[in-house]
Design a protein around this motif. Structure first.
Motif, PDB file in Angstrom:
ATOM      1  N   LYS A  41       0.802  -1.289   0.007  1.00  0.00           N
ATOM      2  CA  LYS A  41      -0.013   0.001  -0.016  1.00  0.00           C
ATOM      3  C   LYS A  41       0.703   1.267  -0.185  1.00  0.00           C
ATOM      4  O   LYS A  41       1.946   1.413   0.689  1.00  0.00           O
ATOM      5  CB  LYS A  41      -0.845   0.053   1.123  1.00  0.00           C
ATOM      6  CG  LYS A  41      -2.116   0.799   1.401  1.00  0.00           C
ATOM      7  CD  LYS A  41      -2.821   0.538   2.451  1.00  0.00           C
ATOM      8  CE  LYS A  41      -2.666   1.811   3.280  1.00  0.00           C
ATOM      9  NZ  LYS A  41      -3.551   1.605   4.463  1.00  0.00           N
ATOM     10  N   ILE A  42       0.132   2.271  -0.720  1.00  0.00           N
ATOM     11  CA  ILE A  42       1.040   3.529  -0.607  1.00  0.00           C
ATOM     12  C   ILE A  42       0.026   4.567  -0.400  1.00  0.00           C
ATOM     13  O   ILE A  42      -1.215   4.685  -0.909  1.00  0.00           O
ATOM     14  CB  ILE A  42       2.004   3.980  -2.000  1.00  0.00           C
ATOM     15  CG1 ILE A  42       2.561   2.772  -2.476  1.00  0.00           C
ATOM     16  CG2 ILE A  42       2.500   5.239  -1.895  1.00  0.00           C
ATOM     17  CD1 ILE A  42       3.320   3.150  -3.969  1.00  0.00           C
ATOM     18  N   THR A  43       0.293   5.649   0.505  1.00  0.00           N
ATOM     19  CA  THR A  43      -0.590   6.714   0.800  1.00  0.00           C
ATOM     20  C   THR A  43      -0.035   7.894   0.563  1.00  0.00           C
ATOM     21  O   THR A  43       1.189   7.971   1.065  1.00  0.00           O
ATOM     22  CB  THR A  43      -0.996   6.618   2.659  1.00  0.00           C
ATOM     23  OG1 THR A  43      -1.693   5.339   2.820  1.00  0.00           O
ATOM     24  CG2 THR A  43      -2.181   7.655   2.771  1.00  0.00           C
ATOM     25  N   PHE A  44      -0.540   8.720  -0.205  1.00  0.00           N
ATOM     26  CA  PHE A  44       0.025   9.938  -0.717  1.00  0.00           C
ATOM     27  C   PHE A  44      -0.699  10.822   0.321  1.00  0.00           C
ATOM     28  O   PHE A  44      -1.903  11.075   0.508  1.00  0.00           O
ATOM     29  CB  PHE A  44      -0.195  10.353  -1.883  1.00  0.00           C
ATOM     30  CG  PHE A  44       0.448   9.493  -2.860  1.00  0.00           C
ATOM     31  CD1 PHE A  44       1.694   9.764  -3.404  1.00  0.00           C
ATOM     32  CD2 PHE A  44       0.034   8.358  -3.139  1.00  0.00           C
ATOM     33  CE1 PHE A  44       2.476   8.947  -4.333  1.00  0.00           C
ATOM     34  CE2 PHE A  44       0.426   7.610  -4.204  1.00  0.00           C
ATOM     35  CZ  PHE A  44       1.807   7.828  -4.656  1.00  0.00           C
ATOM     36  N   LYS A  45       0.162  11.943   1.109  1.00  0.00           N
ATOM     37  CA  LYS A  45      -0.552  12.871   2.394  1.00  0.00           C
ATOM     38  C   LYS A  45       0.003  14.183   2.055  1.00  0.00           C
ATOM     39  O   LYS A  45       1.221  14.391   1.969  1.00  0.00           O
ATOM     40  CB  LYS A  45      -0.090  12.305   3.473  1.00  0.00           C
ATOM     41  CG  LYS A  45      -1.085  12.439   4.515  1.00  0.00           C
ATOM     42  CD  LYS A  45      -0.658  11.885   5.768  1.00  0.00           C
ATOM     43  CE  LYS A  45      -2.069  12.200   6.887  1.00  0.00           C
ATOM     44  NZ  LYS A  45      -3.001  12.069   6.303  1.00  0.00           N
ATOM     45  N   PRO A  46      -0.808  14.890   1.507  1.00  0.00           N
ATOM     46  CA  PRO A  46      -0.627  16.413   1.224  1.00  0.00           C
ATOM     47  C   PRO A  46      -0.158  17.162   2.576  1.00  0.00           C
ATOM     48  O   PRO A  46      -1.286  17.111   3.595  1.00  0.00           O
ATOM     49  CB  PRO A  46      -1.838  17.017   0.458  1.00  0.00           C
ATOM     50  CG  PRO A  46      -3.060  16.220   1.000  1.00  0.00           C
ATOM     51  CD  PRO A  46      -2.314  14.692   1.448  1.00  0.00           C
ATOM     52  N   VAL A  47       1.033  17.746   2.649  1.00  0.00           N
ATOM     53  CA  VAL A  47       1.492  18.554   3.797  1.00  0.00           C
ATOM     54  C   VAL A  47       2.119  19.789   3.178  1.00  0.00           C
ATOM     55  O   VAL A  47       3.081  19.677   2.839  1.00  0.00           O
ATOM     56  CB  VAL A  47       2.406  17.673   4.675  1.00  0.00           C
ATOM     57  CG1 VAL A  47       2.676  18.613   5.841  1.00  0.00           C
ATOM     58  CG2 VAL A  47       1.802  16.240   4.825  1.00  0.00           C
ATOM     59  N   PRO A  48       1.254  20.718   3.227  1.00  0.00           N
ATOM     60  CA  PRO A  48       1.684  22.013   2.518  1.00  0.00           C
ATOM     61  C   PRO A  48       2.896  22.890   3.086  1.00  0.00           C
ATOM     62  O   PRO A  48       3.513  23.217   2.424  1.00  0.00           O
ATOM     63  CB  PRO A  48       0.333  22.833   2.440  1.00  0.00           C
ATOM     64  CG  PRO A  48      -0.727  22.427   3.322  1.00  0.00           C
ATOM     65  CD  PRO A  48      -0.373  20.927   3.628  1.00  0.00           C
ATOM     66  N   GLU A  49       2.759  22.717   4.276  1.00  0.00           N
ATOM     67  CA  GLU A  49       3.764  23.251   5.158  1.00  0.00           C
ATOM     68  C   GLU A  49       5.108  22.795   5.339  1.00  0.00           C
ATOM     69  O   GLU A  49       5.244  21.706   5.819  1.00  0.00           O
ATOM     70  CB  GLU A  49       3.339  23.822   6.519  1.00  0.00           C
ATOM     71  CG  GLU A  49       4.181  24.461   7.671  1.00  0.00           C
ATOM     72  CD  GLU A  49       4.679  25.690   6.926  1.00  0.00           C
ATOM     73  OE1 GLU A  49       3.985  26.542   6.497  1.00  0.00           O
ATOM     74  OE2 GLU A  49       5.907  25.936   7.152  1.00  0.00           O
ATOM     75  N   PRO A  50       6.390  23.358   4.757  1.00  0.00           N
ATOM     76  CA  PRO A  50       7.493  22.353   4.693  1.00  0.00           C
ATOM     77  C   PRO A  50       8.016  21.812   5.933  1.00  0.00           C
ATOM     78  O   PRO A  50       8.166  20.915   6.097  1.00  0.00           O
ATOM     79  CB  PRO A  50       8.426  23.397   4.026  1.00  0.00           C
ATOM     80  CG  PRO A  50       7.557  24.393   3.181  1.00  0.00           C
ATOM     81  CD  PRO A  50       6.284  24.589   3.930  1.00  0.00           C
ATOM     82  N   ALA A  51       7.904  22.836   6.866  1.00  0.00           N
ATOM     83  CA  ALA A  51       8.320  22.585   8.431  1.00  0.00           C
ATOM     84  C   ALA A  51       7.712  21.347   8.921  1.00  0.00           C
ATOM     85  O   ALA A  51       8.044  20.635   9.763  1.00  0.00           O
ATOM     86  CB  ALA A  51       8.231  23.927   9.536  1.00  0.00           C
ATOM     87  N   SER A  52       6.181  21.100   8.581  1.00  0.00           N
ATOM     88  CA  SER A  52       5.463  20.318   9.145  1.00  0.00           C
ATOM     89  C   SER A  52       5.571  18.870   8.281  1.00  0.00           C
ATOM     90  O   SER A  52       5.520  17.970   9.051  1.00  0.00           O
ATOM     91  CB  SER A  52       3.824  20.628   8.784  1.00  0.00           C
ATOM     92  OG  SER A  52       3.664  21.879   9.328  1.00  0.00           O
ATOM     93  N   ARG A  53       5.971  19.021   7.189  1.00  0.00           N
ATOM     94  CA  ARG A  53       6.229  17.921   6.337  1.00  0.00           C
ATOM     95  C   ARG A  53       7.559  17.351   6.886  1.00  0.00           C
ATOM     96  O   ARG A  53       7.613  16.150   7.232  1.00  0.00           O
ATOM     97  CB  ARG A  53       6.513  18.449   4.672  1.00  0.00           C
ATOM     98  CG  ARG A  53       6.356  17.584   3.949  1.00  0.00           C
ATOM     99  CD  ARG A  53       6.462  17.767   2.462  1.00  0.00           C
ATOM    100  NE  ARG A  53       5.909  18.933   2.140  1.00  0.00           N
ATOM    101  CZ  ARG A  53       6.427  20.153   1.630  1.00  0.00           C
ATOM    102  NH1 ARG A  53       7.685  20.012   1.512  1.00  0.00           N
ATOM    103  NH2 ARG A  53       5.767  21.384   1.339  1.00  0.00           N
TER     104      ARG A  53
END
Lengths: 521, 305
Positions: free
Chosen positions: A222-234
């Motif tokens: 399984k692959i889950t793609f998760k959008p995390v727009p804030e670079p520091a949070s990523r």
């Protein structure tokens, strides 16, 4: 039994046992299963490859879909759903031999008829897909037999193979196309190693291993793609273990992540060739000495070192990034020399205090604002009065992309030209061909050189890669000498992952590839 | 009460219409071409023209508005230009997420703000009082994106107590709710302390004390009830700010809420999504204020509508 023979057979048995157990060990060291969470900068926009223009969407699609050809890890063109192809009629006809035994995720078979249905859809103006101009040179395709497809071109197109690999010409199941119609965007049904499970916009997109895949089955389940727009949070998600991989990673976090024993950092020269187009509609930039002077006035090495922590390459050898197909290092241009810049400006009759307006798309590119400020500082040192105008991307691309009335308002405009085809054809002609002034495309310098025009057209009109390389080399050299841009840098594209995640990498177009990942504990 | 609700709901219509017009016009005045943004830089003019036609953006503005208005009246909000999903499908789950986040953060802020304010007022000039007021000041003045990152680093990366972002359960809501509620908490704490101190100096409190009523009863039953009115008003007003603040907090915590959706849609010039979201957020905001007015009536029997 001879004692010696007994010894030999004894050794032989032990060796056999060792080999068997070792190979078992190796096999068990290639663990199957497991799932990966990949934190990306943004959610996918669309799941129909032919309607997509953004990196996050393409990243998601490339695990579910395949085209006739694709790229390998080193960005070399490789066959995907085509086994081979042959040009005839001087390059105007391509005969494709298609792979046997390929199934779509809905169980349908991939064959010449399925390919034709897709091509017909891509080329139909009424569908308003982004394949229209990419495949404008394609007249049509015909089914020869179940596994042979004949493609007829209106004119020879040297960039066609790269364009076909360019992530838009990927096949959907004809049954799904018929069933979902315009909704196909939400029901991706390809032939790739992973099949679609669910998409909760802005939250997650999940795919699972496709058991009917024709090629080597992926290890991951399984692959889950998760959008995390804030670079520091990523980065924090990766450090906290909530994500297994994250990309892109901000430059300032690289050394910290490298020091983390649980993580690995990976990077590649991106296709983004950051530059300022020098508006040649303005009198001041009609003089080549002034354009060259600007290039001498800016210390690109210092920008790489101080603004990118060394994680970029200066564009001193070509206007494009090294990973663009057709790239040639055509010399070593414009070494930092402010004295020479002043000399050239004086010779061109540019008065100190001359005002220049510099446009920057704030926040679009890695360190764009900082680079803009630095360049402005260097240009002030050689006597210019620089006014910086920052805009958010939507405004920016709208304004530089519109028809000039009668001249574009900027003197310098920042852009990076990264093309999905990864080929010098659109990679150079989109910004340097004289017929591609806005609003047609993004020749924001309003550059017109017959030598470059001819070379770009010649590069397109042959399928012989040696001749194409030669043509693009001529163009790159002429462009470096004419300096329609203030050439800057190609930043690296950076990703990071847990150490145990192997066979993952980042690509020059931007984005991470995790489909071949193996988790090694 | 029924008349009040009726009047307010009637008043809602021109407000919503006004918002609709303003958003519609603003989105089209600001430069930026949705077709170009959706298609990406390597699209040719043929594609751009085709996409504009597909979206109906090649129509004159008044025709576009007329169409949109009729659609909205029928409950049709159109489709996202970016994802091509129906706008309500885009907004629905996100508005719910944000509402949950806003309610939780408000609950957190009010509970702890009230407690801190009451104790600080009752123990005026004590160490607790000073400490609480400093913390409250920090809560009001720390930018939420900064506080969010600090909380992520401490509680997710270092301690591993909460997830660093995303959604999935109540545990995902803790850090965003604290971040979002911090400033409201500060305001409520300071407000409670100030009004409580004022009330505690009133004659009727002195009378109660003279009668020998226990201090706890005085504070909770006599003082708090009277101090509550301005606090309810503040909380209701703050709710609007909480919704606005969710924009930053949702981005920091990659929490799929309406704030993140609006920001991204504005960046993409995704007209239908921006219009629909702002319309619905306005609706929610007005309704919350209506609820506050009703609560006001319960807290203060003198208030009649």
């Amino acid at each position: 039994m001879n004692r010696r023979f007994r010894n030999v057979s004894w050794i032989f048995t032990v060796a056999m046992l060792l080999t068997v157990s070792l190979s078992l060990l190796v096999a068990s060291a290639q663990p199957r299963g497991g799932s990966v969470v990949l934190a990306t900068q943004s959610d996918a926009a669309r799941l129909d490859p032919a309607a997509t223009g953004d990196v996050p969407s393409m990243m998601v699609q490339s695990v579910m879909f395949e085209g006739l050809v694709g790229w390998d890890k080193d960005q070399k063109l490789v066959p995907q759903l085509a086994e081979s192809w042959a040009f005839s009629d001087g390059g105007k006809v391509i005969t494709w031999k298609l792979r046997h035994g390929v199934k779509f995720h809905d169980g349908e078979e991939f064959d010449a008829q399925a390919a034709k249905i897709n091509f017909d859809r891509w080329l139909d103006k009424a569908n308003a897909l982004l394949t229209l101009s990419q495949f404008a040179s394609v007249e049509g395709v015909e089914v020869v037999d179940k596994h042979t497809l004949k493609m007829t071109l209106k004119e020879v197109n040297g960039a066609l193979l790269q364009t076909l690999a360019g992530r838009r010409a990927m096949f959907n199941s004809p049954k799904a196309l018929a069933k979902w119609g315009k909704e196909i965007n939400l029901h991706p049904t390809g032939t790739g190693p992973f099949e679609f499970v669910e998409w909760v916009p802005k939250d997650r997109l999940t795919v699972k291993r496709f058991e009917g895949y024709w090629g080597a089955k992926p290890a991951l389940e399984k692959i889950t793609f998760k959008p995390v727009p804030e670079p520091a949070s990523r980065v924090a998600m990766l450090e906290a273990g909530d994500a297994d991989m994250a990309a892109p990673i901000p430059i300032q976090d690289v050394s910290r992540l490298r020091a983390n024993p649980k993580l690995q950092v990976m990077m590649v020269d991106s296709l983004d060739n950051l530059h300022f187009a020098l508006n040649m509609q303005k009198d001041i930039f009609k003089d080549v000495r002034v354009r060259q002077a600007l290039n001498y006035a800016v210390d690109k090495d210092a920008i790489v070192k101080n603004i990118y922590n060394g994680l970029a390459v200066p564009l001193t050898k070509s206007p494009v990034s090294p990973f663009l197909w057709g790239y040639t290092a055509v010399g070593d241009y414009y070494k930092y020399d402010p004295a020479k810049a002043k000399e050239l400006l004086k010779a061109a009759g540019v008065k100190p205090g001359t005002k220049l307006v510099m446009w920057i798309p704030d926040g679009r590119y890695v360190q764009d604002r900082q680079v803009g400020e630095a360049v402005a500082g260097y240009l002030r040192e050689v006597g210019f009065d620089i006014q910086i105008v920052k805009m958010e991307w939507a405004t920016y691309i709208g304004r530089v992309g519109q028809k000039p009335d009668p001249v574009a308002p900027y003197d310098l405009a920042m852009l990076a030209w990264s093309v999905g085809t990864q080929d010098a054809d659109w990679g150079l002609s989109g910004t340097f061909l004289s017929t591609n002034w806005p609003p047609r495309a993004y020749n924001l310098a309003f550059y017109k050189s017959d030598a470059v025009d001819n070379a770009l057209v010649a590069g397109r009109q042959t399928t012989d890669s040696t001749r194409r390389m030669e043509a693009y080399k001529v163009a790159q050299k002429q462009i470096m000498e004419d300096a329609p841009w203030l050439f800057l840098v190609a930043p690296k594209f950076i990703g990071a992952a847990k150490k145990e995640l192997q066979n993952v990498y980042v690509i020059p177009f931007g984005g991470a590839v995790v489909k071949d990942a193996v988790i090694k504990k | 009460m029924g008349r009040l609700i009726g009047r307010r709901l009637l008043f809602l219509l021109p407000v919503l219409f006004g918002i609709l017009v303003v958003v519609f016009v603003t989105m089209r005045i600001v430069p930026g071409d949705p077709a170009r943004l959706v298609a990406g830089p390597d699209a040719g003019p043929e594609e751009l023209t085709a996409i504009r036609h597909q979206f109906g953006l090649d129509q004159p503005l008044h025709v576009q508005f007329e169409r949109y208005l009729l659609d909205v009246l029928r409950g049709e909000f159109g489709r996202s230009l970016k994802t091509q999903r129906p706008v309500l499908d885009e907004i629905g789950p996100r508005l719910w997420n944000t509402a949950l986040l806003a309610v939780l953060s408000t609950l957190f802020a009010v509970t702890f703000g009230l407690l801190a304010g009451i104790v600080a007022a009752a123990r005026r000039h004590s160490a607790f009082d000073h400490a609480t007021m400093v913390v409250a000041m920090l809560g009001v003045s720390t930018p939420s994106f900064y506080l969010g990152i600090v909380l992520i680093v401490v509680f997710a990366v270092l301690l591993g107590l909460f997830p660093a972002g995303g959604s999935g359960g109540l545990v995902h809501l803790v850090l965003p709710a604290v971040t979002l509620g911090a400033s409201t908490l500060g305001i409520v704490a300071r407000m409670t302390r100030a009004t409580m101190i004022e009330v505690l100096d009133e004659d009727y409190i002195r009378t109660a004390r003279a009668k020998g009523v226990r201090e706890r009863v005085i504070v909770v039953r006599h003082a708090l009830r009277n101090a509550l009115l301005p606090i309810i008003a503040v909380v209701a007003l703050q709710f609007g700010f909480v919704l606005a603040g969710s924009v930053l907090v949702e981005t920091v915590f990659s929490f799929p809420g309406i704030g993140w959706l609006i920001v991204e849609s504005i960046g993409m010039r995704d007209f239908p999504v921006v219009q629909g979201s702002i319309l619905l957020v306005t609706l929610v905001s007005v309704l919350v204020n209506l609820v506050a007015d009703i609560l006001y009536g319960y807290a203060d029997p003198r208030v009649k509508y």
